[in-house]
Design an enzyme around this catalytic site. Sequence first.
Site, mmCIF file in Angstrom:
data_model
loop_
_atom_site.group_PDB
_atom_site.id
_atom_site.type_symbol
_atom_site.label_atom_id
_atom_site.label_comp_id
_atom_site.label_asym_id
_atom_site.label_seq_id
_atom_site.Cartn_x
_atom_site.Cartn_y
_atom_site.Cartn_z
ATOM 1 N N ASP A 295 -2.664 5.412 -4.149
ATOM 2 C CA ASP A 295 -2.445 6.741 -5.059
ATOM 3 C C ASP A 295 -2.533 7.820 -5.194
ATOM 4 O O ASP A 295 -2.272 8.943 -5.062
ATOM 5 C CB ASP A 295 -2.215 6.582 -7.023
ATOM 6 C CG ASP A 295 -1.270 6.024 -7.029
ATOM 7 O OD1 ASP A 295 -0.632 4.410 -6.429
ATOM 8 O OD2 ASP A 295 -1.324 4.905 -7.867
ATOM 9 N N GLY B 263 -2.047 10.165 -2.013
ATOM 10 C CA GLY B 263 -1.541 10.711 -1.667
ATOM 11 C C GLY B 263 -1.237 10.458 0.310
ATOM 12 O O GLY B 263 -0.764 11.183 0.715
ATOM 13 N N LYS B 264 -1.547 9.170 0.492
ATOM 14 C CA LYS B 264 -1.210 8.515 1.774
ATOM 15 C C LYS B 264 -0.397 8.847 2.412
ATOM 16 O O LYS B 264 -0.038 8.955 3.302
ATOM 17 C CB LYS B 264 -1.950 6.848 1.651
ATOM 18 C CG LYS B 264 -3.140 7.000 1.591
ATOM 19 C CD LYS B 264 -3.619 5.059 1.120
ATOM 20 C CE LYS B 264 -2.624 4.456 -0.354
ATOM 21 N NZ LYS B 264 -2.815 4.411 -1.270
ATOM 22 N N GLY C 176 2.966 1.716 -3.540
ATOM 23 C CA GLY C 176 4.019 2.528 -3.897
ATOM 24 C C GLY C 176 3.980 4.057 -3.116
ATOM 25 O O GLY C 176 2.468 5.167 -3.562
ATOM 26 N N HIS C 177 4.145 4.369 -1.972
ATOM 27 C CA HIS C 177 3.589 5.208 -1.263
ATOM 28 C C HIS C 177 4.617 6.776 -1.211
ATOM 29 O O HIS C 177 6.488 6.453 -0.406
ATOM 30 C CB HIS C 177 3.627 4.971 -0.184
ATOM 31 C CG HIS C 177 2.098 3.952 0.709
ATOM 32 N ND1 HIS C 177 1.993 3.650 1.367
ATOM 33 C CD2 HIS C 177 1.581 3.861 -0.574
ATOM 34 C CE1 HIS C 177 0.767 2.910 1.146
ATOM 35 N NE2 HIS C 177 0.611 2.694 -0.349
ATOM 36 N N GLN D 144 -2.986 0.758 -1.145
ATOM 37 C CA GLN D 144 -4.550 0.485 -2.303
ATOM 38 C C GLN D 144 -5.029 1.594 -2.474
ATOM 39 O O GLN D 144 -5.031 2.827 -1.820
ATOM 40 C CB GLN D 144 -4.376 -0.758 -2.775
ATOM 41 C CG GLN D 144 -3.878 -1.557 -4.035
ATOM 42 C CD GLN D 144 -2.966 -2.405 -2.406
ATOM 43 O OE1 GLN D 144 -3.216 -2.652 -1.256
ATOM 44 N NE2 GLN D 144 -1.576 -2.295 -2.663
HETATM 45 P P1 GDP Z 1 0.242 7.074 -2.777
HETATM 46 O O1 GDP Z 1 -0.248 5.267 -3.033
HETATM 47 O O2 GDP Z 1 -1.089 7.247 -1.792
HETATM 48 O O3 GDP Z 1 1.234 7.362 -1.271
HETATM 49 O O4 GDP Z 1 0.012 8.185 -3.309
HETATM 50 P P2 GDP Z 1 1.630 8.150 -4.134
HETATM 51 O O5 GDP Z 1 2.589 8.311 -3.423
HETATM 52 O O6 GDP Z 1 1.861 6.591 -5.294
HETATM 53 O O7 GDP Z 1 1.424 9.518 -5.461
HETATM 54 C C1 GDP Z 1 0.717 10.336 -5.299
HETATM 55 C C2 GDP Z 1 2.073 11.380 -5.669
HETATM 56 O O8 GDP Z 1 1.762 12.996 -5.256
HETATM 57 C C3 GDP Z 1 3.276 11.069 -5.027
HETATM 58 O O9 GDP Z 1 3.591 11.612 -6.006
HETATM 59 C C4 GDP Z 1 3.230 12.997 -3.825
HETATM 60 O O10 GDP Z 1 4.191 12.856 -3.828
HETATM 61 C C5 GDP Z 1 2.356 13.177 -4.234
HETATM 62 N N1 GDP Z 1 1.548 14.847 -3.702
HETATM 63 C C6 GDP Z 1 0.737 14.319 -2.305
HETATM 64 N N2 GDP Z 1 -0.098 15.373 -2.273
HETATM 65 C C7 GDP Z 1 0.584 15.751 -3.453
HETATM 66 C C8 GDP Z 1 -0.116 17.399 -2.746
HETATM 67 O O11 GDP Z 1 -0.689 18.448 -2.322
HETATM 68 N N3 GDP Z 1 0.360 18.528 -4.384
HETATM 69 C C9 GDP Z 1 1.261 17.482 -5.093
HETATM 70 N N4 GDP Z 1 1.765 18.752 -6.450
HETATM 71 N N5 GDP Z 1 1.854 16.692 -4.981
HETATM 72 C C10 GDP Z 1 1.388 15.385 -4.197
HETATM 73 P P1 IMO Z 2 -1.353 2.368 -3.419
HETATM 74 O O1 IMO Z 2 -0.544 1.949 -2.246
HETATM 75 C C1 IMO Z 2 -2.660 2.399 -7.340
HETATM 76 C C2 IMO Z 2 -3.784 -1.380 -8.904
HETATM 77 C C3 IMO Z 2 -3.174 -1.940 -9.869
HETATM 78 C C4 IMO Z 2 -4.389 -2.866 -11.043
HETATM 79 C C5 IMO Z 2 -5.294 -3.665 -9.327
HETATM 80 C C6 IMO Z 2 -4.757 -5.221 -9.131
HETATM 81 O O2 IMO Z 2 0.494 2.758 -3.784
HETATM 82 O O3 IMO Z 2 -1.761 3.702 -3.727
HETATM 83 P P2 IMO Z 2 -2.176 -6.229 -8.334
HETATM 84 O O4 IMO Z 2 -1.142 -5.534 -8.407
HETATM 85 O O5 IMO Z 2 -2.405 -5.387 -6.695
HETATM 86 O O6 IMO Z 2 -3.412 -6.993 -8.675
HETATM 87 O O7 IMO Z 2 -3.808 -5.138 -9.077
HETATM 88 O O8 IMO Z 2 -4.902 -3.043 -8.781
HETATM 89 N N1 IMO Z 2 -2.432 -1.044 -7.585
HETATM 90 C C7 IMO Z 2 -2.933 0.202 -7.239
HETATM 91 N N2 IMO Z 2 -3.238 1.272 -7.602
HETATM 92 N N3 IMO Z 2 -2.285 2.156 -6.162
HETATM 93 C C8 IMO Z 2 -2.108 1.162 -5.913
HETATM 94 O O9 IMO Z 2 -1.282 0.992 -4.359
HETATM 95 C C9 IMO Z 2 -2.480 -0.380 -6.067
HETATM 96 N N4 IMO Z 2 -2.193 -1.396 -5.606
HETATM 97 C C10 IMO Z 2 -2.499 -1.822 -6.907
HETATM 98 O O10 IMO Z 2 -2.991 -1.130 -11.343
HETATM 99 O O11 IMO Z 2 -5.901 -2.099 -11.257
HETATM 100 MG MG MG Z 3 0.828 4.479 -4.896
#
Ligand code: GDP
Ligand code: IMO
Ligand code: MG
Length: 431
Positions: free
Chosen positions: A13, A15-16, A40-41, A225
């Site tokens: 999470d 911000g990939k 979840g991206h 991840q």
């Molecule tokens: P990912 O799984 O690495 O793609 O990250 P997620 O989407 O799960 O979580 C990142 C969250 O941060 C998302 O809600 C993005 O919209 C938000 N985000 C990404 N970059 C920024 C930033 O620079 N500032 C803020 N406020 N939010 C950001």
């Molecule tokens: P993105 O790609 C954050 C975490 C779960 C748990 C552990 C194992 O959005 O960054 P699993 O369901 O994979 O067997 O769970 O890994 N986890 C993540 N945490 N971002 C993710 O994906 C994750 N995918 C799995 O919360 O701790």
């Molecule tokens: Mg995510």
Amino acid sequence: MANVIIVGAQWGDEGKGKIIDLLTPFADVVIRFQGGNNAGHTLVIKGEKFIFHLIPSGILHPDKSCVIGNGVVIDPHVLWEEILNLKSHGYFENDNQLLISEEAHLILPHHRIIDGARERMLKDSKIGTTGRGIGPAYEDKAARIGVRIGGILDEDELLLKLKRFFDIKNKFLTAVLGEEAVSLPKYFESHREIFFNLRKYITNTSLFLYQQIKAGKNLLFEGAQGSLLDLDHGTYPYVTSSHTVAGNACCGAGIGPTYIDHVMGVSKAYTTRVGSGPFPTELKDEVGDLIREKGAEFGSTTGRPRRCGWFDSVILRHAIRINGLTSLAITKMDVLNDIDPIKICTGYRLEDKIITEVPADIGILSKCEPIYEDLPGWKGPISDIRSFSDLPENAKRFIERVEELCGIEVFIISVGSEREESIIKANPFIM
Ligand code: GDP
Ligand code: IMO
Ligand code: MG
């Protein structure tokens, strides 16, 4: 020509999705190579939010190809829903945009049931998985009883493959877990149309990528991840069941390591983690709550509140080593606006010793106390800033200190969730 891997440098999470979307205009193909719909991206484009679980985040760019590689595990129902959702929003009009490896494994109902049952058995020491069946699907792939998505191309053969799998796993569900068996005819009937609809995307993606490389195209690999969730190099057992590190981009896409030019790690300006496991810089106080609230730190996949803490240069240096990172993207700088002081962890104290590497044993890691250095904060807002030199002095100092402590250059600074809210100091595709 450049082929670039992007991976999470923390616990996911980071911000990939946003960084991938930002760099997609410079790429020809975007490739997911591991994980499944545990990911979840999030992308925010002109106020509209998209969350991708399986389809590469490049799909919103209609001229780019998107590949789901052999290393991904696919829940067919989730994939189909994601496709329909994109189409209903006017995206992904050309089916040729998506290519799915025939070698990718299916997540089947038993996987989700076993994931849930095992978490219940683990009680207080549960992993905190996403419950999507990811671990059990990878286990069955390694056990050589899994079913590959390529199997859906021939319905009669698919039934035989599913029967082999259902026979073994139904025995396990009933005799060991005391759960009900899953009916193969019911499963097949409810998925028949989905399998039929997915057929057109299935192909030899390793060959496709090889041909793209030979034609001088740019590949962008989208890690899921994060490095500390890697099956070997993360905080085992509180990890996911795939290799999240850059080395696996090659294996999970079916190309060789000689084709990779650059590996970028994505890190927040602080740290978050969902699920259980050690987290040395975790803040269980009002500062942690403030970061969670300002950063909207709730899981994109499960909605769970994310645990929040300070930036940790020990885990970043670990991520740099295990991935061979050549640059960093720092996201969510805006979330730290008006927080003063800002702390950065430089090392850990373990009894009378100073530790600068992540210990493999989580028992030891749990006992590590972070050593902090205080940096002065800055006043926001900063989301309209597009050049490094225009950032407040203390924000620049923060980035420079991260670079010094980690020994790596920061190429991109994200100052908001929107695509445009970014400072690109250097671009791995233009070097
Ligand atoms: P990912 O799984 O690495 O793609 O990250 P997620 O989407 O799960 O979580 C990142 C969250 O941060 C998302 O809600 C993005 O919209 C938000 N985000 C990404 N970059 C920024 C930033 O620079 N500032 C803020 N406020 N939010 C950001
Ligand atoms: P993105 O790609 C954050 C975490 C779960 C748990 C552990 C194992 O959005 O960054 P699993 O369901 O994979 O067997 O769970 O890994 N986890 C993540 N945490 N971002 C993710 O994906 C994750 N995918 C799995 O919360 O701790
Ligand atoms: Mg995510």
